[in-house]
Design an enzyme around this catalytic site. Structure first.
Site, PDB file in Angstrom:
ATOM      1  CB  ILE A  12      -1.127  -0.061   1.073  1.00  0.00           C
ATOM      2  CG1 ILE A  12      -1.701  -1.252   1.386  1.00  0.00           C
ATOM      3  CG2 ILE A  12      -1.939   1.078   1.254  1.00  0.00           C
ATOM      4  CD1 ILE A  12      -2.684  -1.467   2.540  1.00  0.00           C
ATOM      5  CB  SER A 124      -6.892  -3.119   9.776  1.00  0.00           C
ATOM      6  OG  SER A 124      -7.713  -4.375   9.499  1.00  0.00           O
ATOM      7  CE1 TYR A 148      -1.886  -6.034  11.199  1.00  0.00           C
ATOM      8  CE2 TYR A 148      -4.375  -6.783  10.887  1.00  0.00           C
ATOM      9  CZ  TYR A 148      -3.210  -6.049  10.309  1.00  0.00           C
ATOM     10  OH  TYR A 148      -3.364  -4.984   9.378  1.00  0.00           O
ATOM     11  CE  LYS A 152      -2.266  -2.507  11.441  1.00  0.00           C
ATOM     12  NZ  LYS A 152      -1.406  -1.508  11.061  1.00  0.00           N
ATOM     13  CG  PHE A 177     -13.531  -2.119   4.407  1.00  0.00           C
ATOM     14  CD1 PHE A 177     -14.485  -3.058   5.017  1.00  0.00           C
ATOM     15  CD2 PHE A 177     -13.285  -0.968   4.939  1.00  0.00           C
ATOM     16  CE1 PHE A 177     -15.146  -2.502   6.286  1.00  0.00           C
ATOM     17  CE2 PHE A 177     -14.106  -0.524   6.204  1.00  0.00           C
ATOM     18  CZ  PHE A 177     -14.812  -1.165   6.790  1.00  0.00           C
ATOM     19  CG  ASN A 178     -10.793  -7.441   2.449  1.00  0.00           C
ATOM     20  OD1 ASN A 178     -11.515  -6.831   3.477  1.00  0.00           O
ATOM     21  ND2 ASN A 178     -10.405  -8.679   2.754  1.00  0.00           N
ATOM     22  CG  LEU A 199      -9.919 -14.430  -2.423  1.00  0.00           C
ATOM     23  CD1 LEU A 199      -9.769 -15.948  -2.411  1.00  0.00           C
ATOM     24  CD2 LEU A 199     -11.177 -13.646  -2.413  1.00  0.00           C
TER      25      LEU A 199
HETATM   26  P1  NAD Z   1       3.351  -4.489   3.301  1.00  0.00           P
HETATM   27  O1  NAD Z   1       4.000  -5.614   4.442  1.00  0.00           O
HETATM   28  O2  NAD Z   1       3.573  -4.778   1.940  1.00  0.00           O
HETATM   29  O3  NAD Z   1       3.906  -3.119   3.810  1.00  0.00           O
HETATM   30  C1  NAD Z   1       4.652  -2.849   5.185  1.00  0.00           C
HETATM   31  C2  NAD Z   1       6.164  -2.428   5.214  1.00  0.00           C
HETATM   32  O4  NAD Z   1       6.378  -1.990   6.380  1.00  0.00           O
HETATM   33  C3  NAD Z   1       7.033  -3.400   4.311  1.00  0.00           C
HETATM   34  O5  NAD Z   1       7.619  -2.878   3.207  1.00  0.00           O
HETATM   35  C4  NAD Z   1       7.983  -3.857   5.594  1.00  0.00           C
HETATM   36  O6  NAD Z   1       9.246  -4.144   5.257  1.00  0.00           O
HETATM   37  C5  NAD Z   1       7.742  -2.670   6.457  1.00  0.00           C
HETATM   38  N1  NAD Z   1       8.186  -2.660   7.976  1.00  0.00           N
HETATM   39  C6  NAD Z   1       7.592  -3.437   8.767  1.00  0.00           C
HETATM   40  N2  NAD Z   1       8.250  -3.512   9.794  1.00  0.00           N
HETATM   41  C7  NAD Z   1       9.062  -2.377   9.863  1.00  0.00           C
HETATM   42  C8  NAD Z   1       9.809  -1.922  10.661  1.00  0.00           C
HETATM   43  N3  NAD Z   1      10.005  -2.135  11.971  1.00  0.00           N
HETATM   44  N4  NAD Z   1      10.764  -0.806  10.368  1.00  0.00           N
HETATM   45  C9  NAD Z   1      10.552  -0.114   8.899  1.00  0.00           C
HETATM   46  N5  NAD Z   1       9.884  -0.843   7.929  1.00  0.00           N
HETATM   47  C10 NAD Z   1       9.065  -1.791   8.401  1.00  0.00           C
HETATM   48  O7  NAD Z   1       2.023  -4.363   3.861  1.00  0.00           O
HETATM   49  P2  NAD Z   1       0.723  -3.572   3.398  1.00  0.00           P
HETATM   50  O8  NAD Z   1      -0.134  -4.483   3.065  1.00  0.00           O
HETATM   51  O9  NAD Z   1       1.204  -2.404   2.526  1.00  0.00           O
HETATM   52  O10 NAD Z   1       0.189  -2.946   4.572  1.00  0.00           O
HETATM   53  C11 NAD Z   1       0.663  -1.770   5.121  1.00  0.00           C
HETATM   54  C12 NAD Z   1      -0.036  -1.120   6.269  1.00  0.00           C
HETATM   55  O11 NAD Z   1      -1.655  -1.295   6.068  1.00  0.00           O
HETATM   56  C13 NAD Z   1       0.300  -2.128   7.496  1.00  0.00           C
HETATM   57  O12 NAD Z   1       0.257  -1.251   8.619  1.00  0.00           O
HETATM   58  C14 NAD Z   1      -0.895  -3.032   7.675  1.00  0.00           C
HETATM   59  O13 NAD Z   1      -1.044  -3.629   8.637  1.00  0.00           O
HETATM   60  C15 NAD Z   1      -2.156  -2.027   7.149  1.00  0.00           C
HETATM   61  N6  NAD Z   1      -3.275  -2.788   6.531  1.00  0.00           N
HETATM   62  C16 NAD Z   1      -3.130  -3.695   5.636  1.00  0.00           C
HETATM   63  C17 NAD Z   1      -4.010  -4.330   5.120  1.00  0.00           C
HETATM   64  C18 NAD Z   1      -3.879  -5.385   3.792  1.00  0.00           C
HETATM   65  O14 NAD Z   1      -4.991  -6.004   3.542  1.00  0.00           O
HETATM   66  N7  NAD Z   1      -2.785  -5.308   3.052  1.00  0.00           N
HETATM   67  C19 NAD Z   1      -5.389  -4.210   5.574  1.00  0.00           C
HETATM   68  C20 NAD Z   1      -5.610  -3.460   6.504  1.00  0.00           C
HETATM   69  C21 NAD Z   1      -4.472  -2.545   7.094  1.00  0.00           C
HETATM   70  N1  UDP Z   2     -10.075 -16.950   1.444  1.00  0.00           N
HETATM   71  C1  UDP Z   2     -10.189 -18.321   0.524  1.00  0.00           C
HETATM   72  N2  UDP Z   2      -9.056 -18.902   0.318  1.00  0.00           N
HETATM   73  C2  UDP Z   2      -7.764 -18.318   0.687  1.00  0.00           C
HETATM   74  C3  UDP Z   2      -7.730 -16.900   1.229  1.00  0.00           C
HETATM   75  C4  UDP Z   2      -8.961 -16.203   1.509  1.00  0.00           C
HETATM   76  O1  UDP Z   2     -11.277 -18.657   0.605  1.00  0.00           O
HETATM   77  O2  UDP Z   2      -6.943 -18.900  -0.007  1.00  0.00           O
HETATM   78  C5  UDP Z   2     -11.427 -16.116   1.880  1.00  0.00           C
HETATM   79  C6  UDP Z   2     -11.338 -15.804   3.425  1.00  0.00           C
HETATM   80  O3  UDP Z   2     -11.934 -16.864   4.027  1.00  0.00           O
HETATM   81  C7  UDP Z   2     -12.096 -14.544   3.270  1.00  0.00           C
HETATM   82  C8  UDP Z   2     -11.698 -13.778   2.118  1.00  0.00           C
HETATM   83  O4  UDP Z   2     -11.171 -14.900   1.174  1.00  0.00           O
HETATM   84  O5  UDP Z   2     -13.420 -14.926   3.404  1.00  0.00           O
HETATM   85  C9  UDP Z   2     -10.884 -12.702   2.063  1.00  0.00           C
HETATM   86  O6  UDP Z   2      -9.644 -13.153   2.917  1.00  0.00           O
HETATM   87  P1  UDP Z   2      -8.168 -12.445   3.100  1.00  0.00           P
HETATM   88  O7  UDP Z   2      -7.384 -13.262   3.932  1.00  0.00           O
HETATM   89  O8  UDP Z   2      -7.852 -11.959   1.729  1.00  0.00           O
HETATM   90  O9  UDP Z   2      -8.734 -11.153   3.690  1.00  0.00           O
HETATM   91  P2  UDP Z   2      -9.419 -10.863   5.143  1.00  0.00           P
HETATM   92  O10 UDP Z   2      -9.721 -12.233   5.805  1.00  0.00           O
HETATM   93  O11 UDP Z   2      -8.440 -10.039   5.943  1.00  0.00           O
HETATM   94  O12 UDP Z   2     -10.822 -10.168   4.893  1.00  0.00           O
END
Ligand code: NAD
Ligand code: UDP
Length: 336
Positions: A12, A124, A148, A152, A177-178, A199
């Site tokens: 992200i 999240s 986790y 948050k 969200f996702n 997913l």
């Molecule tokens: P990501 O793992 O791709 O990015 C996180 C980055 O942080 C990575 O580049 C990692 O190297 C870096 N990092 C981790 N710990 C560190 C530290 N101690 N010092 C410096 N760098 C560090 O994850 P993402 O999907 O881009 O998510 C970004 C943020 O959004 C995270 O906080 C995650 O929890 C939150 N988030 C993600 C999702 C999702 O589904 N991807 C959903 C909700 C919230």
């Molecule tokens: N899911 C699935 N198979 C997979 C990974 C995820 O059926 O291999 C489903 C999971 O049960 C959920 C949805 O896909 O209903 C989204 O899952 P994901 O892990 O991507 O996101 P989150 O659980 O954080 O919403």
């Protein structure tokens, strides 16, 4: 503005850096690359034609973080850095608390020392736990079921305390969200280590032939087709949400926004849309429910629309198209 982006090499974060640079902001990235690759930073520069300052630093390293704030004039921080796998957080909770909580505490302390009081934090939708009704709104009750999610929720509360102690702080908590999809250029995208948990990355690995089939976790949920429903959002829309958040910060306060589309799709609907968008078949089998999965969750994003002027522009088709485009063009992710 001059923005420090922690975790800016991640999924992200990298997309957000592109949108920030495109809007004329200056970007400094701090990332220890524990879950990302330097190549993402190169590609941010390639896509935008602009330079970013990059520090391979762990945000828990107080001394180096202090130096970064000394060397750069930071107006605001967008804080993505953290560990994010729900299952892993149950196996190694301490690593999650140390990384996510301690890292954020060190960073907030350095921000305070340098008088930087603007922060956008990646929260999240997981903080809504198992909601009683959908769509969820920002003032719904919060609950978490895994370490986790707890990091948050704890960080949301810590940031609220920081504001209460000093009303000059501007805190924006973005509840994602996702996120799925990738930049339209196909140059940056999600690059998970090993077998994906989420997913969409799993689907794209099946579509490209790296994994044999998708396990659909449960088809006996109380939904129309029995599979879970989620609010998928294009990562570029999410990234734009951060730009809007940073540009619309008020003078002191804590604001919380859902960033989602407000629409829910079941797992089977996602598979169907992906197959249509990619022209690839995604073989799947119905497997047991995954522990901790909520049957249905999607958000009400109207507060972000009203107050930030932000709303998602892309639908599920574009999300699937761009996830596939990234996977197809980068079969090994950022690895050469
Ligand atoms: P990501 O793992 O791709 O990015 C996180 C980055 O942080 C990575 O580049 C990692 O190297 C870096 N990092 C981790 N710990 C560190 C530290 N101690 N010092 C410096 N760098 C560090 O994850 P993402 O999907 O881009 O998510 C970004 C943020 O959004 C995270 O906080 C995650 O929890 C939150 N988030 C993600 C999702 C999702 O589904 N991807 C959903 C909700 C919230
Ligand atoms: N899911 C699935 N198979 C997979 C990974 C995820 O059926 O291999 C489903 C999971 O049960 C959920 C949805 O896909 O209903 C989204 O899952 P994901 O892990 O991507 O996101 P989150 O659980 O954080 O919403």
């Amino acid at each position: 503005m001059k923005i420090l982006v922690t975790g800016g090499a991640g999924y992200i974060g990298s997309h957000t850096c592109v949108e920030l640079l495109n809007e004329g902001h200056e970007v400094t990235i701090v990332d220890n690359l524990c879950n990302s690759n330097m190549e993402a930073v190169n590609r941010i520069e390639e896509i935008t034609g602009k330079e970013v300052a990059f520090y391979k630093v762990d945000i828990r390293d107080r001394e180096k973080m202090g130096q970064i704030f000394n060397e750069n004039d930071v107006d605001a921080v967008i804080h993505f850095a953290g560990l994010k796998a729900v299952g892993e957080s149950c196996e190694i909770p301490l690593e999650y608390y140390i990384n996510n909580i301690s890292g954020t505490l060190v960073m907030l302390d350095i921000m305070k020392e340098h008088g930087v009081k603007k922060i956008v934090f990646s929260s999240s939708a997981t903080v809504y736990g198992c909601p009683e009704t959908v769509p969820v709104k920002e003032d719904f009750p919060l609950s978490v079921t895994n370490p986790y999610g707890r990091t948050k929720l704890m960080l949301e509360e810590i940031l609220q305390d920081v504001y209460k102690s000093d009303n000059e702080w501007n805190v924006i908590l973005l509840r994602y969200f996702n996120p799925i999809g990738a930049h339209q250029s196909g140059r940056i995208g999600e690059d998970p280590n090993g077998i994906p948990n989420n997913l969409l990355p799993y689907i794209t690995k099946v579509a490209i032939g790296e994994l044999p089939q998708l396990n659909v976790f449960g088809d006996d949920y109380p939904t129309e087709d029995g599979t879970c429903i989620r609010d998928y959002i294009h990562v570029v829309d999410l990234a734009r949400g951060h730009v809007k958040a940073i540009e619309n910060m008020k003078n002191g306060g804590v604001e919380i926004y859902n960033l989602g589309t407000g629409k829910g799709y079941s797992v089977l609907e996602v598979i169907k849309n992906f197959e249509e968008a990619s022209g690839k078949k995604v073989p799947y089998k119905i497997a047991d429910r995954r522990q901790g999965d909520v049957a249905v969750i999607y958000g009400d994003p109207s507060k972000a629309k009203k107050e930030l002027g932000w709303e998602a522009q892309y639908g599920i088709k574009e999300m699937c198209r761009d996830s596939w485009n990234w996977q197809k063009n980068n079969p090994n992710g950022y690895k050469k």
